[in-house]
Design a protein around this motif. Structure first.
Motif, PDB file in Angstrom:
ATOM      1  N   GLU A   1       0.837  -1.210   0.000  1.00  0.00           N
ATOM      2  CA  GLU A   1       0.000   0.000   0.000  1.00  0.00           C
ATOM      3  C   GLU A   1       0.869   1.257   0.000  1.00  0.00           C
ATOM      4  OE1 GLU A   1      -3.326   0.155   2.793  1.00  0.00           O
ATOM      5  OE2 GLU A   1      -2.914  -1.952   3.258  1.00  0.00           O
ATOM      6  N   GLN A   2       1.882   1.271   0.855  1.00  0.00           N
ATOM      7  CA  GLN A   2       2.748   2.447   0.962  1.00  0.00           C
ATOM      8  C   GLN A   2       3.574   2.650  -0.304  1.00  0.00           C
ATOM      9  OE1 GLN A   2       4.963   1.473   4.505  1.00  0.00           O
ATOM     10  NE2 GLN A   2       3.363   2.243   5.884  1.00  0.00           N
TER      11      GLN A   2
ATOM     12  N   GLN B   1       8.808  -5.128  -1.198  1.00  0.00           N
ATOM     13  CA  GLN B   1       9.748  -6.094  -0.618  1.00  0.00           C
ATOM     14  C   GLN B   1      11.083  -5.432  -0.285  1.00  0.00           C
ATOM     15  OE1 GLN B   1       9.647  -9.206  -3.647  1.00  0.00           O
ATOM     16  NE2 GLN B   1       8.286 -10.415  -2.370  1.00  0.00           N
ATOM     17  N   PHE B   2      11.463  -4.466  -1.100  1.00  0.00           N
ATOM     18  CA  PHE B   2      12.681  -3.696  -0.829  1.00  0.00           C
ATOM     19  C   PHE B   2      12.546  -2.951   0.498  1.00  0.00           C
ATOM     20  CE2 PHE B   2      14.933   0.422  -1.277  1.00  0.00           C
ATOM     21  CZ  PHE B   2      16.227  -0.025  -1.484  1.00  0.00           C
ATOM     22  N   MET B   3      11.366  -2.371   0.730  1.00  0.00           N
ATOM     23  CA  MET B   3      11.131  -1.625   1.967  1.00  0.00           C
ATOM     24  C   MET B   3      11.147  -2.550   3.181  1.00  0.00           C
ATOM     25  SD  MET B   3       8.124   0.925   0.555  1.00  0.00           S
ATOM     26  CE  MET B   3       7.738   1.648   2.158  1.00  0.00           C
ATOM     27  N   VAL B   4      10.511  -3.696   3.072  1.00  0.00           N
ATOM     28  CA  VAL B   4      10.446  -4.619   4.213  1.00  0.00           C
ATOM     29  C   VAL B   4      11.821  -5.207   4.518  1.00  0.00           C
ATOM     30  CG1 VAL B   4       9.458  -6.784   5.060  1.00  0.00           C
ATOM     31  CG2 VAL B   4       8.022  -5.174   3.808  1.00  0.00           C
ATOM     32  N   SER B   5      12.519  -5.643   3.483  1.00  0.00           N
ATOM     33  CA  SER B   5      13.829  -6.281   3.702  1.00  0.00           C
ATOM     34  C   SER B   5      14.859  -5.302   4.252  1.00  0.00           C
ATOM     35  CB  SER B   5      14.338  -6.906   2.400  1.00  0.00           C
ATOM     36  OG  SER B   5      14.501  -5.930   1.400  1.00  0.00           O
ATOM     37  N   ASN B   6      14.686  -4.014   3.947  1.00  0.00           N
ATOM     38  CA  ASN B   6      15.627  -3.002   4.436  1.00  0.00           C
ATOM     39  C   ASN B   6      15.069  -2.195   5.609  1.00  0.00           C
ATOM     40  OD1 ASN B   6      18.091  -2.893   2.469  1.00  0.00           O
ATOM     41  ND2 ASN B   6      16.305  -3.079   1.128  1.00  0.00           N
ATOM     42  N   LYS B   7      13.892  -2.642   6.096  1.00  0.00           N
ATOM     43  CA  LYS B   7      13.259  -1.988   7.259  1.00  0.00           C
ATOM     44  C   LYS B   7      13.066  -0.494   7.019  1.00  0.00           C
ATOM     45  CE  LYS B   7      14.910  -5.355  10.676  1.00  0.00           C
ATOM     46  NZ  LYS B   7      15.377  -6.325   9.664  1.00  0.00           N
ATOM     47  N   LEU B   8      12.509  -0.160   5.872  1.00  0.00           N
ATOM     48  CA  LEU B   8      12.285   1.234   5.499  1.00  0.00           C
ATOM     49  C   LEU B   8      10.800   1.574   5.618  1.00  0.00           C
ATOM     50  CD1 LEU B   8      14.467   1.345   2.250  1.00  0.00           C
ATOM     51  CD2 LEU B   8      15.020   2.419   4.445  1.00  0.00           C
ATOM     52  N   SER B   9      10.526   2.703   6.259  1.00  0.00           N
ATOM     53  CA  SER B   9       9.150   3.183   6.332  1.00  0.00           C
ATOM     54  C   SER B   9       8.866   4.081   5.122  1.00  0.00           C
ATOM     55  CB  SER B   9       8.945   3.997   7.610  1.00  0.00           C
ATOM     56  OG  SER B   9       9.717   5.195   7.563  1.00  0.00           O
ATOM     57  N   TYR B  10       7.637   4.502   5.006  1.00  0.00           N
ATOM     58  CA  TYR B  10       7.239   5.437   3.938  1.00  0.00           C
ATOM     59  C   TYR B  10       8.113   6.693   3.976  1.00  0.00           C
ATOM     60  CZ  TYR B  10       4.099   8.613   1.347  1.00  0.00           C
ATOM     61  OH  TYR B  10       3.567   9.523   0.457  1.00  0.00           O
ATOM     62  N   ASN B  11       8.257   7.259   5.176  1.00  0.00           N
ATOM     63  CA  ASN B  11       9.051   8.490   5.323  1.00  0.00           C
ATOM     64  C   ASN B  11      10.539   8.238   5.085  1.00  0.00           C
ATOM     65  OD1 ASN B  11       6.876  10.181   5.901  1.00  0.00           O
ATOM     66  ND2 ASN B  11       6.915   9.665   8.075  1.00  0.00           N
ATOM     67  N   ASP B  12      11.027   7.049   5.453  1.00  0.00           N
ATOM     68  CA  ASP B  12      12.437   6.715   5.216  1.00  0.00           C
ATOM     69  C   ASP B  12      12.757   6.775   3.721  1.00  0.00           C
ATOM     70  OD1 ASP B  12      12.996   6.295   7.898  1.00  0.00           O
ATOM     71  OD2 ASP B  12      12.569   4.139   7.796  1.00  0.00           O
ATOM     72  N   VAL B  13      11.854   6.229   2.919  1.00  0.00           N
ATOM     73  CA  VAL B  13      12.080   6.213   1.466  1.00  0.00           C
ATOM     74  C   VAL B  13      12.140   7.637   0.932  1.00  0.00           C
ATOM     75  CG1 VAL B  13      11.157   5.488  -0.765  1.00  0.00           C
ATOM     76  CG2 VAL B  13      11.015   3.951   1.200  1.00  0.00           C
ATOM     77  N   LEU B  14      11.247   8.487   1.402  1.00  0.00           N
ATOM     78  CA  LEU B  14      11.238   9.875   0.938  1.00  0.00           C
ATOM     79  C   LEU B  14      12.515  10.606   1.348  1.00  0.00           C
ATOM     80  CD1 LEU B  14       7.543  10.980   1.670  1.00  0.00           C
ATOM     81  CD2 LEU B  14       8.564  10.457  -0.550  1.00  0.00           C
ATOM     82  N   GLU B  15      12.928  10.369   2.575  1.00  0.00           N
ATOM     83  CA  GLU B  15      14.089  11.108   3.105  1.00  0.00           C
ATOM     84  C   GLU B  15      15.420  10.592   2.562  1.00  0.00           C
ATOM     85  OE1 GLU B  15      13.648  10.718   7.295  1.00  0.00           O
ATOM     86  OE2 GLU B  15      11.803  11.930   7.400  1.00  0.00           O
TER      87      GLU B  15
END
Length: 369
Positions: free
Chosen positions: A308-309, A332-346
């Motif tokens: 969703e994110q 899957q990239f976000m989950v495996s690297n423990k990234l939140s929505y805001n982490d990806v943006l930042e």
């Protein structure tokens, strides 16, 4: 599924489904599966099936300017592919673009028309049309439909790849299309991921001309179940087959599925959360399997939430192959690297995103709405 497994039930299928609108049996992921995994020739499969089932129109899935690939191909390649597909047995081409990019879609429609095939121009349904906060509203869909009609498509397809089309939305959308285009054949394709596909048939068939169904054992993330659907319509003006005609065919596929059980993803029932994450039926089981392969099997709930994110990060896009793969890869990239929505943006400038995500932003997959 191996070619021989299709051929072994082909003659029974030609009898049981003799009144069917069409038999979708080729295109889309056929090449992905037949060549790298089964070491089979998909063209040989098509010719052999055509010989054994001469009485039912064959339908294939064509990804617009992508053909059966994941990014745009040269126009002449699409035209040549459609010409060969028509010669080898395909009658109806359900043409769509994963972003409802009309320019991409038109390449496929024109190629089918030139090849002498039946062109089904398709609009992909996304999100909840009745939610006023969503950009994919009635006005949006009617605009896409108008452009498809102007292309010269013979049939309009509505592709609900995640199975999120609700009865009231179906009545509004298909009813509006029917009112504006009273003579346009309308074909609705949905998935039964949430377990609500069969009841959806009643409002859909009040306005549409054709719907898709799957043999019972292959339903759920696929299309609504064929046997219950035939019972539901029995005795009405919409009756197209007696349930008893389907028994042998459905038993065959139920037995065959046991043969392939080692490759099952473990999805044992409906997933009503599909109305939130919108993972297409064709991707849902694959994504579960991929998550397990990457050691994320126990984080499936987080993967669905990340899906969703990821979709929101990409701009709330229409999700079907190949765009669904982009969203899934990012999730899957976000989950495996423990990234939140805001982490990806930042951290976007420092992150090594999956190649599919980069290709999406480079415009290689098409133009999002």
């Amino acid at each position: 599924v191996r070619t021989v497994d299709f051929l072994n039930i082909a003659k029974e299928t030609s009898y049981a489904l003799s009144n069917a609108w069409a038999l979708e049996c080729w295109g889309g992921a056929t090449f992905d599966v037949a060549m790298p995994f089964l070491y089979e020739d998909p063209w040989d499969r098509l010719r052999k099936m055509r010989k054994l089932v001469p009485n039912i129109p064959f339908q294939m899935l064509l990804r617009g300017a992508n053909g059966v690939a994941y990014s745009s191909l040269p126009d002449n390649a699409i035209f040549h592919f459609c010409e060969q597909a028509k010669k080898n047995g395909v009658d109806i081409f359900r043409v769509f673009d994963a972003l409802n990019d009309v320019e991409q879609l038109e390449v496929g429609v024109k190629a089918v028309l030139k090849a002498g095939g039946v062109a089904e121009g398709t609009v992909c349904y996304s999100r909840d049309m009745l939610n006023p906060s969503k950009k994919y509203n009635l006005e949006y869909y009617m605009g896409v439909v108008e452009k498809i009609v102007n292309m010269g498509a013979h049939i309009l397809g509505i592709k609900d790849m995640a199975g999120v089309l609700k009865p009231n939305a179906a009545t509004m959308l298909i009813g509006s299309i029917r009112k504006k285009y009273p003579d346009l054949p309308i074909h609705v394709h949905t998935h039964d991921s949430a377990g609500t596909g069969v009841p959806l048939w009643l409002p859909v068939l009040s306005c549409a001309d054709a719907v898709d169904a799957a043999t019972d054992s292959m339903s759920l993330t696929s299309q609504p179940s064929m046997m219950p659907s035939s019972h539901l319509l029995e005795g009405s003006d919409l009756t197209w087959v007696h349930p008893s005609q389907l028994v042998k065919m459905c038993h065959y596929w139920a037995q065959l599925r046991l043969l392939y059980s080692p490759f099952e993803a473990g999805l044992t029932g409906p997933d009503p959360e599909v109305y939130e994450h919108e993972i297409p039926g064709g991707q849902l089981t694959n994504l579960i399997f991929q998550a397990s392969q990457q050691g994320l099997g126990e984080q499936w709930a987080q993967t669905k939430k990340a899906y969703e994110q990821a979709n929101d990060l990409l701009g709330d896009i229409v999700k079907v192959t190949p765009t669904s793969k982009v969203v899934g890869d990012l999730a899957q990239f976000m989950v495996s690297n423990k990234l939140s929505y805001n982490d990806v943006l930042e951290k976007a400038e420092q992150l090594d995103f999956p190649s599919s995500v980069l290709e999406f932003f480079e415009g290689l997959i098409g133009q999002p709405y």
